[in-house]
Design a protein around this motif. Sequence first.
Motif, PDB file in Angstrom:
ATOM      1  N   LEU A  70       0.824  -1.210   0.000  1.00 50.98           N
ATOM      2  CA  LEU A  70       0.000   0.000   0.000  1.00 50.98           C
ATOM      3  C   LEU A  70       0.860   1.264   0.000  1.00 50.98           C
ATOM      4  N   GLU A  71       2.003   1.209   0.693  1.00 48.60           N
ATOM      5  CA  GLU A  71       2.917   2.351   0.692  1.00 48.60           C
ATOM      6  C   GLU A  71       3.479   2.596  -0.702  1.00 48.60           C
ATOM      7  N   ARG A  72       3.807   1.509  -1.403  1.00 46.83           N
ATOM      8  CA  ARG A  72       4.363   1.655  -2.761  1.00 46.83           C
ATOM      9  C   ARG A  72       3.302   2.114  -3.747  1.00 46.83           C
ATOM     10  N   MET A  73       2.065   1.692  -3.561  1.00 48.04           N
ATOM     11  CA  MET A  73       0.979   2.190  -4.410  1.00 48.04           C
ATOM     12  C   MET A  73       0.858   3.706  -4.263  1.00 48.04           C
ATOM     13  N   LYS A  74       0.945   4.178  -3.033  1.00 51.24           N
ATOM     14  CA  LYS A  74       0.880   5.621  -2.792  1.00 51.24           C
ATOM     15  C   LYS A  74       2.087   6.318  -3.396  1.00 51.24           C
ATOM     16  N   PHE A  76       3.904   5.400  -5.994  1.00 53.59           N
ATOM     17  CA  PHE A  76       3.825   5.415  -7.461  1.00 53.59           C
ATOM     18  C   PHE A  76       2.523   6.023  -7.984  1.00 53.59           C
ATOM     19  N   LYS A  77       1.671   6.512  -7.087  1.00 52.68           N
ATOM     20  CA  LYS A  77       0.383   7.120  -7.442  1.00 52.68           C
ATOM     21  C   LYS A  77      -0.511   6.129  -8.190  1.00 52.68           C
ATOM     22  N   VAL A  78      -0.465   4.883  -7.748  1.00 52.54           N
ATOM     23  CA  VAL A  78      -1.305   3.818  -8.309  1.00 52.54           C
ATOM     24  C   VAL A  78      -2.610   3.773  -7.521  1.00 52.54           C
ATOM     25  N   GLN A  79      -3.735   3.892  -8.233  1.00 53.40           N
ATOM     26  CA  GLN A  79      -5.031   3.892  -7.561  1.00 53.40           C
ATOM     27  C   GLN A  79      -5.491   2.494  -7.169  1.00 53.40           C
ATOM     28  N   GLY A  80      -5.250   1.528  -8.057  1.00 46.69           N
ATOM     29  CA  GLY A  80      -5.714   0.179  -7.753  1.00 46.69           C
ATOM     30  C   GLY A  80      -4.938  -0.883  -8.504  1.00 46.69           C
ATOM     31  N   GLY A  96      -7.595  -7.944  -4.499  1.00 47.72           N
ATOM     32  CA  GLY A  96      -7.523  -6.606  -5.068  1.00 47.72           C
ATOM     33  C   GLY A  96      -7.170  -5.580  -4.012  1.00 47.72           C
ATOM     34  N   TYR A  97      -6.577  -4.471  -4.457  1.00 46.40           N
ATOM     35  CA  TYR A  97      -6.135  -3.410  -3.558  1.00 46.40           C
ATOM     36  C   TYR A  97      -6.491  -2.044  -4.154  1.00 46.40           C
ATOM     37  N   GLY A  98      -6.844  -1.103  -3.281  1.00 49.18           N
ATOM     38  CA  GLY A  98      -7.084   0.254  -3.737  1.00 49.18           C
ATOM     39  C   GLY A  98      -8.424   0.415  -4.421  1.00 49.18           C
ATOM     40  N   PHE A  99      -8.475   1.394  -5.323  1.00 47.62           N
ATOM     41  CA  PHE A  99      -9.745   1.782  -5.947  1.00 47.62           C
ATOM     42  C   PHE A  99      -9.781   1.475  -7.443  1.00 47.62           C
ATOM     43  N   ALA A 100     -10.907   0.906  -7.875  1.00 50.93           N
ATOM     44  CA  ALA A 100     -11.171   0.716  -9.301  1.00 50.93           C
ATOM     45  C   ALA A 100     -11.677   2.018  -9.912  1.00 50.93           C
TER      46      ALA A 100
END
Length: 501
Positions: A70-74, A76-80, A96-100
């Motif tokens: 989740l930290e890496r998604m934030k 890299f600005k990855v939503q899902g 699944g992680y984050g938002f579709a």
Amino acid sequence: MKNTETTHLDSLNRASQQSYKLTAALVLFFLVFIVNTTLAQSTVEDRIKQVENGLTENIQISDSAPFNLLERMKHFKVQGLSIAVIKDYKVDFAKGYGFADTEKKIRVSDKTLFQAASISKSLNSLAILKLFKDRDLDVYADINTYLKSWKFPYDSISKGKKINMANLLSHTAGLNVHGFGGYEAGKPLPSVIQILNGESPANSDAVRSLFVPGTRQEYSGGGTTISQLVLTDITGEKYESYLREQVLKPLGMLSSTFAQPPLGVREKLLSAGYDGDGKEVKGKYHIYPEQAAAGLWTNPSDLAKYIIETQLAYQGKSAKVLDQQTTKLRLSPYMNKNGAAFGVFVEDYNGVKYFGHGAGNAGFTGGYYGSFEGGNGLIIMVNSDNGEIIQELINSISTVYGFKGLSKTKKVTLAEVPEQDLNSYPGNYQLTPQLVLTVSREGKKVFVQATGQPRIEAFAESSNKFFFKTIQASMEFVKDQHGLIKEMIFIQGQTIHAKKL
């Protein structure tokens, strides 16, 4: 008469070698046993947690800790994103992680559909080979033999050599048009023939010859689009209909579709696409009439069914779409030991072989790997143009599950650079007549910035040699006889001796 001493030594050597081989075999057995036992004893929840907290860059500083997903998604600005891991021919977990869809606050689940982009080519190859097998057609015949509504316009570049279906599926047809940008929702869509001719409203070049067919590999989504037209010309069916009935349904991929746009799919199941800054693609996603090259909507759970069936068919244990012989043909690189086969790329890591494919549409990236033996694999789908997180996830998954060869992480120990040297490195270095590399420092940190490009940090592996974490390159500072820096040796694909200005 034989030399008895030599004979005795030979016997001892042979006995020693046999003992060594037995010991090595036992060691290997116990290592494999330990890995398998560890996996068996850990729960699925344990493995998920390890994957989520084990992301690593390809270059990892020895004393640095792995990253959290989740930290890496934030970062890299990855939503899902969505992942699935295959172990022993079964899905071990899918999540699944984050938002579709950030606007509608719809979260990613294991059922969320993403654009599979170029992974579409893998399913297309199944359809083409099934069609040719069922109708006893020749994959090595001139494609114009089967094209009815349009003919490929050969010219002098092809030097009289004809393109066949095997060329199209393995990117050896010598054709242009690497990929496609898609079309905004609501915009006019071109026909396949307009796409191949580069005619309005198509937004890509005409698909034409770049070099003689069969002489080398050159990725071409344009060539795959020709295979789409071959299929519809032969069958007289819509592409998405044939793929649904002959490929997706037999595989059990009931959530997936090649329909463009994805009519009949509940909107909340479709992920929106996002650019590298996390901003939504206009219209939420692009439409791809180039269905064979980029048109599949799917999720990792469905793609896992395709991977597992391919693995079982390769072993001769299933034939839902293709039999063993045709599957082996499909997974055989057309020109080189490693490289493009039919709709897949094959990689061999010291005898451990994988088939797979990457993905990249507007607002979507991803990729998958499936092992030839053992029934292992992974699928990662991301609703972002920034796919940097994908390899970090692969590094984590392959480490947790022991998937040999897929982790690219290399641990390095940083060197202490003397203050005198740190003071001597900053300055401008002439890489090319148009390109200057500026070296600067902040405290103990060294940075470089090429003309017109962002500044990046360099890390010391010795007092005068540096590497980079974000690009595959290295640099070495060279002193003259007086101890002054005279040049930098910069290596990135090629070696450049850059003089200090």
